[in-house]
Scaffold this active site. Structure first.
Site, PDB file in Angstrom:
ATOM      1  CE  LYS A 138      -3.619   2.419   2.569  1.00  0.00           C
ATOM      2  NZ  LYS A 138      -4.547   2.407   3.715  1.00  0.00           N
ATOM      3  CD  GLU A 186       9.415  -5.751   7.029  1.00  0.00           C
ATOM      4  OE1 GLU A 186       9.231  -4.625   6.527  1.00  0.00           O
ATOM      5  OE2 GLU A 186       8.893  -6.129   8.105  1.00  0.00           O
ATOM      6  N   GLY A 210      -4.844  -2.086   5.118  1.00  0.00           N
ATOM      7  CA  GLY A 210      -4.088  -3.227   4.606  1.00  0.00           C
ATOM      8  C   GLY A 210      -4.750  -4.558   4.903  1.00  0.00           C
ATOM      9  NE  ARG A 211      -6.488  -3.880  10.999  1.00  0.00           N
ATOM     10  CZ  ARG A 211      -5.813  -2.736  11.097  1.00  0.00           C
ATOM     11  NH1 ARG A 211      -4.640  -2.628  10.492  1.00  0.00           N
ATOM     12  NH2 ARG A 211      -6.286  -1.698  11.764  1.00  0.00           N
ATOM     13  CD  GLU A 255      -1.755  -4.462  11.428  1.00  0.00           C
ATOM     14  OE1 GLU A 255      -2.302  -4.350  10.313  1.00  0.00           O
ATOM     15  OE2 GLU A 255      -0.541  -4.712  11.568  1.00  0.00           O
ATOM     16  CG  HIS A 307      -3.114 -35.940  16.261  1.00  0.00           C
ATOM     17  ND1 HIS A 307      -3.374 -37.184  16.795  1.00  0.00           N
ATOM     18  CD2 HIS A 307      -4.118 -35.706  15.379  1.00  0.00           C
ATOM     19  CE1 HIS A 307      -4.464 -37.701  16.247  1.00  0.00           C
ATOM     20  NE2 HIS A 307      -4.936 -36.823  15.378  1.00  0.00           N
ATOM     21  CE  LYS A 325       5.171  -1.274   8.191  1.00  0.00           C
ATOM     22  NZ  LYS A 325       4.248  -0.623   7.246  1.00  0.00           N
TER      23      LYS A 325
HETATM   24  O1  F6P Z   1       1.857  -4.205   9.958  1.00  0.00           O
HETATM   25  C1  F6P Z   1       1.772  -2.860   9.621  1.00  0.00           C
HETATM   26  C2  F6P Z   1       1.311  -2.733   8.198  1.00  0.00           C
HETATM   27  O2  F6P Z   1       1.162  -1.374   7.878  1.00  0.00           O
HETATM   28  C3  F6P Z   1       0.008  -3.479   7.933  1.00  0.00           C
HETATM   29  O3  F6P Z   1      -1.125  -2.799   8.370  1.00  0.00           O
HETATM   30  C4  F6P Z   1       0.108  -3.659   6.445  1.00  0.00           C
HETATM   31  O4  F6P Z   1      -0.797  -4.638   5.948  1.00  0.00           O
HETATM   32  C5  F6P Z   1       1.570  -4.091   6.292  1.00  0.00           C
HETATM   33  O5  F6P Z   1       2.263  -3.319   7.293  1.00  0.00           O
HETATM   34  C6  F6P Z   1       2.170  -3.864   4.917  1.00  0.00           C
HETATM   35  O6  F6P Z   1       2.072  -2.518   4.572  1.00  0.00           O
HETATM   36  P1  F6P Z   1       2.245  -2.131   3.013  1.00  0.00           P
HETATM   37  O7  F6P Z   1       1.122  -2.805   2.268  1.00  0.00           O
HETATM   38  O8  F6P Z   1       2.165  -0.646   2.979  1.00  0.00           O
HETATM   39  O9  F6P Z   1       3.580  -2.654   2.564  1.00  0.00           O
END
Ligand code: F6P
Length: 536
Positions: free
Chosen positions: A203, A209, A258-259, A344, A375, A503
């Site tokens: 987003k 990462e 995002g979620r 979250e 199990h 972050k």
């Molecule tokens: O975990 C924090 C967060 O902002 C989430 O809400 C989001 O889904 C994820 O990191 C990835 O963010 P982006 O889609 O901006 O890379």
């Protein structure tokens, strides 16, 4: 109407009345308990009769929901009001599965036109790729697609793609999310860079990462990168800076959390896997649940009932965790997906106005798949010292799987919920051991170990079959459940400041790990850890 404080008092009073009663007693006292404590929507059944509840307790919870203003807040969300108060945004994920003439998001003008344009563009690209009209640099159809993303840019598409495996008739899909280089290395190693499309899903298009993995993938693609990368983002300028052409950038609005973004262009890998017909069926399932959530009376409103069960478990009964156990192997990523959606959204300690919450908010959500979980951790659920409520998910019919297996799966799900609720009495153990010839000494010695206390609550959600429409209904069901709980707790379920800080902190620590400089600013533990990383 009683004010919310009085409603909470009533809920706690009902809990005090019910806590001493075993589920065995509650079922013995009311032969119609199952009918009174289960709700249906078409083929979906929510059986909450194995919760430590009864109709008067449910009535107190419904009064609480009304006092919390559920109907008004629900209306605000569907209208596109600024319900995400700390980021000054709407939360209009319901629009993502809406139709042109739906009365959604009208507060700030009609969002549906923009949503439908983005949807059709994304689905058109997925269709062209599946049919080879969008091809690799060498003109060959893509055999593999790698989605690079994390959190909501990963969990949703990965979960949905695996959930609808029987409908997967497109290129092979791979998902990379961890910045641990092992993830992208192990994923790319068996693939052919000449026939692989890489989707960078982010987003913000800035998550460390994801961008690290994207750079590594771009290097792996070599000269083909200009032709074999796509971006899904709310920040197209950042994607252009990454040398991804406009024709390969798929957008979504910044009011999509995002979620909550699986329904948006973030669903591109999912649509490539299963095709736009199945993707649209998924959207339609979400839209059906939205209509139910919006119109059904609270008493028979599935998201509201699930939310009230959550409030009851967490605040009335004081249970700090809950387990989500799909007895459905293709939903093996569903607990991970719901972990982010739930924790979250509602893992907050202050309310919408910034004041500390008066009571506990989101429980720890964890889980695994049945029957495998039986199990591994079910022992603790049956005989541990803590009560952990369980949500079971089970299809009535297998889909592209043998019937005889499904009967065994279903029998296990039903049996486990019963064993948790009703346990195994001392007398029952003694009788069984006597019948199998156990000595009086062995019986005396083993009875405490073989007795199951029971009184362990669960809710079972049944659905006919795990097809695309049902997956859409289930995801929307849990989204709205989380929303209703957030409203009752008085918090904002649509921001995530806690993880944003972590972050940023990682960005500050990175150069210290890379070259050991500046660690004097850190606490002693972090300094010691980094020093050790250097030494070994
Ligand atoms: O975990 C924090 C967060 O902002 C989430 O809400 C989001 O889904 C994820 O990191 C990835 O963010 P982006 O889609 O901006 O890379």
């Amino acid at each position: 109407m009683t004010d919310i404080s009085g409603c909470w008092d009533d809920v706690h009073r009902e809990a005090a009345r019910l806590k001493p009663l075993h589920l065995r007693q509650l079922f013995a006292a009311d032969p119609d308990r199952f009918d009174r404590l289960s709700v249906r929507l078409d083929d979906i059944l929510v059986d909450h009769s194995k919760e430590k509840l009864d109709p008067p307790a449910m009535a107190s919870l419904l009064a609480l929901a009304r006092a919390a203003g559920i109907e008004a807040r629900r209306h605000e969300m569907f209208r596109g009001e600024t319900v995400n108060v700390t980021e000054g945004r709407a939360a209009l994920h319901v629009a993502l599965r809406g139709a042109a003439d739906d009365d959604i998001g009208t507060a700030g003008g009609n969002v549906m036109a923009e949503v439908l344009a983005m949807r059709e563009r994304m689905l058109g690209f997925a269709r062209d790729l599946r049919h080879g009209r969008v091809a690799s640099a060498t003109g060959e159809p893509f055999s593999d697609v790698v989605n690079i993303g994390i959190g909501g840019s990963h969990l949703g598409p990965a979960m949905a793609t695996r959930a609808l495996a029987p409908f997967h008739d497109g290129p092979r899909l791979h998902f990379v999310s961890n910045v641990d280089g092992a993830d992208i290395t192990d994923t790319l190693k068996p693939l052919d860079p000449r026939k692989t499309l890489v989707i960078v899903a982010s987003k913000t298009f800035s998550t460390l990462e994801t961008m690290t993995n994207a750079r590594t993938a771009r290097t792996w693609l070599g000269d083909a990168a200009a032709h074999q990368m796509a971006a899904v983002t709310s920040h197209p300028a950042a994607a252009r800076d990454f040398a991804i052409g406009d024709e390969r950038i798929f957008g979504f609005a910044d009011w999509v959390g995002g979620r909550y973004s699986l329904w948006s262009s973030i669903g591109l890998p999912f649509a490539i896997a299963v095709g736009d017909k199945t993707f649209r069926s998924f959207l339609e399932g979400g839209r059906m649940m939205d209509r139910h959530f919006r119109t059904a009376a609270l008493e028979g409103n599935l998201p509201v009932i699930l939310a009230l069960i959550g409030i009851w478990r967490r605040n009335a009964m004081g249970w700090p965790t809950r387990a989500l156990i799909p007895y459905d192997q293709r939903l093996h990523l569903f607990p991970d997906y719901i972990q982010q959606l739930d924790m979250e959204s509602n893992g907050k300690r202050v309310g919408r106005d910034g004041s500390p919450l008066a009571r506990p908010s989101a429980p720890v959500v964890w889980g695994g798949c049945g029957t495998a979980s039986q199990h591994s951790f079910f022992q603790l659920l049956h005989q541990g010292t803590d009560t952990i409520p369980v949500d079971f998910l089970l299809a009535a019919r297998p889909l592209d799987a043998p019937e005889d297996h499904h009967a065994i799966l279903a029998a296990n799900a039903v049996a486990q919920a019963a064993a948790l609720a009703f346990g195994r009495t001392t007398a029952g153990v003694e009788e069984a051991m006597e019948a199998s010839g156990g000595s009086a000494e062995d019986i005396h010695r083993l009875v405490p170990h073989r007795t199951l206390p029971g009184d362990r609550p669960s809710t079972t959600i049944l659905y006919r079959q795990l097809d695309a429409m049902t997956l859409g209904r289930l995801v929307a069901l849990f989204e709205h459940k989380v929303f209703v709980e957030g409203v009752i707790w008085g918090l904002n379920p649509f921001d995530q400041w806690g993880v944003e800080f972590a972050k940023d902190l990682a960005q500050q620590v990175l150069p210290m790990v890379q070259d050991g400089a500046g660690t004097e600013e850190l606490d002693g533990s972090s300094r010691g850890l980094i020093a050790h990383l250097d030494r070994v």
